[in-house]
Design a protein around this motif. Structure first.
Motif, short mmCIF file in Angstrom:
data_model
loop_
_atom_site.label_atom_id
_atom_site.label_comp_id
_atom_site.label_asym_id
_atom_site.label_seq_id
_atom_site.Cartn_x
_atom_site.Cartn_y
_atom_site.Cartn_z
N SER A 171 -30.06 2.39 26.14
CA SER A 171 -30.18 0.88 26.03
C SER A 171 -31.12 0.51 27.46
O SER A 171 -31.66 -0.42 27.56
CB SER A 171 -28.77 0.46 26.64
OG SER A 171 -28.14 1.15 27.76
N LYS A 197 -27.21 2.71 18.00
CA LYS A 197 -26.53 1.41 18.46
C LYS A 197 -26.83 1.05 20.17
O LYS A 197 -26.94 0.00 20.29
CB LYS A 197 -25.05 1.85 18.36
CG LYS A 197 -24.11 0.67 18.73
CD LYS A 197 -22.72 1.00 18.41
CE LYS A 197 -21.57 -0.35 18.85
NZ LYS A 197 -20.41 -0.18 18.57
N ASN A 240 -30.84 -0.14 19.78
CA ASN A 240 -30.72 -1.44 19.46
C ASN A 240 -32.09 -2.02 19.36
O ASN A 240 -32.55 -3.08 20.00
CB ASN A 240 -29.64 -2.50 20.20
CG ASN A 240 -29.59 -3.50 19.58
OD1 ASN A 240 -29.58 -3.76 18.47
ND2 ASN A 240 -29.22 -4.64 20.59
N TYR A 294 -31.95 3.54 9.22
CA TYR A 294 -31.97 2.37 10.35
C TYR A 294 -33.35 1.75 10.54
O TYR A 294 -33.43 0.63 10.41
CB TYR A 294 -31.38 2.82 11.63
CG TYR A 294 -31.50 1.86 12.62
CD1 TYR A 294 -30.51 1.25 13.32
CD2 TYR A 294 -32.58 1.97 13.47
CE1 TYR A 294 -30.72 0.38 14.02
CE2 TYR A 294 -32.92 0.96 14.66
CZ TYR A 294 -31.60 0.28 14.92
OH TYR A 294 -31.75 -0.54 16.14
N ASN A 348 -34.58 -2.17 9.81
CA ASN A 348 -34.88 -3.04 10.46
C ASN A 348 -36.38 -3.43 10.52
O ASN A 348 -36.86 -4.09 11.34
CB ASN A 348 -34.46 -2.35 12.00
CG ASN A 348 -33.37 -2.39 12.40
OD1 ASN A 348 -33.01 -3.39 13.27
ND2 ASN A 348 -32.35 -1.33 12.06
#
Length: 594
Positions: free
Chosen positions: A107, A132, A135, A547, A551
């Protein structure tokens, strides 16, 4: 002197010279037009030679990219991305590529580097937790599947004496020779050589009880490619209590009684010797009265094995008590077909028999459910069981004719067999087939103990420092369930009221102690980071690719901005002006000059 000044100087001199020559001409007709044409031609020539540019605004993709290194990346692939920030969350990859920025959590890319709008993932990718935390929009070039185990399954909860079966698929793109080994306590229990892509199967019968960890190892010659933990919970078996009913003494029941007693079963026999007179026997247990088979007596047994004639000869109260115990209390019933078999009876209505006319007994190898190899040949009668919906075939011959089938009957199970001479296997010294046959029938039919609560990990490969989901099946809140002396916060499923789930992050690998007050629940196992790496890498490839594709549309919609750019002026317009001016000068000199 720069190129532009040189070109401009030459063009000015050429313009002055050409204009002076036009002025010197005796014919002054069209002189102004000729001078203008000379100016246009020389100016266009200069514009063709000079690099003329102009500025404008354009909507472009905001393509600030970073690189994320994951397992399986190639250092050479980084040469394609000069001057691009490189990140990793692995200390090992930081050592392999020292220029990478080591992150405590993924993150931090989004919060610490807000100018980055997408991440190029190199290697096998990330799992669901990693994506996750990241992101961000991801670019991912799906790598080739690595060689090794691609899927594995095994029966991890066993009863003592049951066979462990390990089945799976192996990916071998390079055609090398690999060896897959099943080891327990540093002893090789089974192995197989794998030279191509395909399925494999290993099996053994564990000799211990309790929580044990075997290993599934893949070797390439002398090198170990994979070493994966294979946790097993082997429960000591409480002796199954078997009652054998026989309409007359015969070899089938005698051999069955001897085999059951030799393998630790509690065995009772009741054999009719004349009308309303029986011979009874108890092995590995105290004798109890068997003259009247009422509900109280039948509650002492887990399985009843009987021929059809003995069941037809039961007194009405005995027959009703037996049916009640099967349908309401879970007692198992194994019926052997004989001349007294009737399709109308409650225990045979799901197993109609069919006879092949004009045939006698023939020897055939049988296929027992759960066994890969066929049995030794056994003489069988020309009779089979017709398949009906709701039944399961347990034993068949080479022509797929059902010889033993089972079905549910209320709380219990019925097993119906058209075989009455399996003792011939024992007479021929083939104890393995005899054991496989009767173990299957008894385990399939035996009364099952009621389970109040059961706990399991529903995460595919639970591992340390990763989110793991606990699941408990319970009619009430599992307040007494503890994991490693801690009580998880279980939440009830809104749609399935007897399903409860909780999240936890295991801090260590190995067996996790499960407690449920005074009741017993099996412990659960958490794998280490190095267990099942190849299967985890294949899963990462799949989820990262999915993913990235999902996206892509979001990225193209939101990651755009206005940017000032410099564009070259198209030379074609100056060439056309030059050509037009020169054409006019040529035509005027040829056709209009005097």
């Amino acid at each position: 002197m720069s190129w532009n000044i040189l070109v401009i100087g030459i063009c000015v001199l050429l313009l002055l010279f050409s204009a002076w020559k036009e002025y010197q001409r005796e014919n002054k007709t069209h002189m102004l037009l000729r001078v203008i044409a000379v100016v246009v031609a020389v100016s266009a020539l200069a514009c063709i030679i000079l690099p003329l540019m102009y500025k404008t605004n354009q909507t472009v993709a905001d393509n600030h990219r970073g690189i994320l290194l994951t397992d399986g990346f190639s250092t050479d692939s980084l040469k394609k991305y000069p001057d691009v920030p490189v990140f990793t969350a692995s200390a090992a990859m930081k050592k392999e590529y020292p220029k990478a920025i080591l992150l405590q959590t993924l993150s931090l890319i989004k919060t610490g580097y807000p100018q980055l709008t997408q991440i190029q993932v190199l290697g096998y990718g990330l799992d669901e937790d990693g994506l996750k935390r990241l992101n961000m929009p991801v670019l991912f070039n799906r790598p080739a599947k690595p060689a090794g185990l691609s899927s594995v399954s095994w029966n991890g909860d066993l009863k003592a004496g049951e066979s462990l079966k390990v089945q799976g698929k192996f990916n071998n793109p390079d055609g090398k020779t690999y060896t897959i080994l099943l080891k327990g306590l540093n002893v090789t229990l089974d192995s197989i050589t794998q030279k191509t892509n395909g399925d494999f199967e290993l099996h053994t019968i564990p000799k211990t009880t309790g929580n044990v960890v075997y290993n599934l190892i893949v070797t390439d010659g002398k090198d170990t490619i994979e070493n994966n933990a294979l946790p097993l919970h082997i429960e000591a078996v409480k002796p199954v209590r078997v009652l054998i009913l026989s309409s007359s003494p015969d070899f089938e029941n005698r051999f069955l009684k001897n085999w059951l007693s030799a393998n630790g079963y509690t065995v009772y026999t009741r054999t009719a010797i004349s009308k309303d007179k029986f011979s009874t026997e108890a092995v590995n247990a105290k004798q109890i009265p068997l003259t009247n088979l009422g509900t109280g007596t039948l509650q002492n047994f887990d399985v009843v094995v009987s021929d059809a004639s003995a069941l037809q000869a039961l007194l009405v109260p005995e027959a009703l008590a037996l049916k009640q115990q099967v349908t309401q209390s879970g007692l198992g019933l194994i019926v052997r077909a004989d001349s007294a078999a009737k399709t109308t009876s409650w225990f045979q209505s799901s197993f109609p028999l069919v006879k092949t006319s004009g045939q006698t007994q023939n020897a055939a190898a049988l296929q027992i459910s759960g066994q890969t190899a066929a049995t030794e040949k056994l003489k069988i009668d020309p009779v089979g069981i017709v398949y009906k919906q709701g039944t399961q075939v347990l034993v068949s011959d080479g022509q797929s004719k059902a010889l033993v089938s089972s079905t549910l009957s209320g709380a219990g199970k019925l097993v119906f067999s058209a075989l009455g001479n399996t003792y011939n296997w024992m007479l021929g010294g083939d104890e393995n087939d005899y054991t496989a046959y009767w173990s299957l029938l008894i385990n399939k039919a035996a009364r099952k103990a009621a389970v109040q609560k059961s706990l399991s990990l529903i995460t595919d490969i639970p591992q340390t420092n990763h989110e793991t989901t606990l699941q408990v099946l319970s009619a009430s809140a599992p307040d007494s369930v503890k994991l490693n002396d801690l009580q998880p916060a279980f939440a009830q499923n809104a749609e399935i009221p007897f399903l409860w789930q909780a999240k936890f992050w295991p801090g260590r690998s190995g067996w996790q102690k499960v407690a449920n007050g005074d009741a017993k629940m099996n412990d659960v196992y958490v794998y280490g980071e190095n267990d099942w790496k190849n299967i985890k890498n294949l899963h990462k490839i799949f989820v990262t690719n999915s993913y990235a594709n999902k996206n892509l549309l979001n990225y193209t919609h939101v990651q755009q901005k206005e940017q000032a750019i410099t564009q070259p002026v198209p030379k074609i317009w100056f060439f056309l002006l030059f050509l037009t001016a020169c054409s006019f000068l040529w035509a005027e000199a040829k056709f209009w000059a005097v």
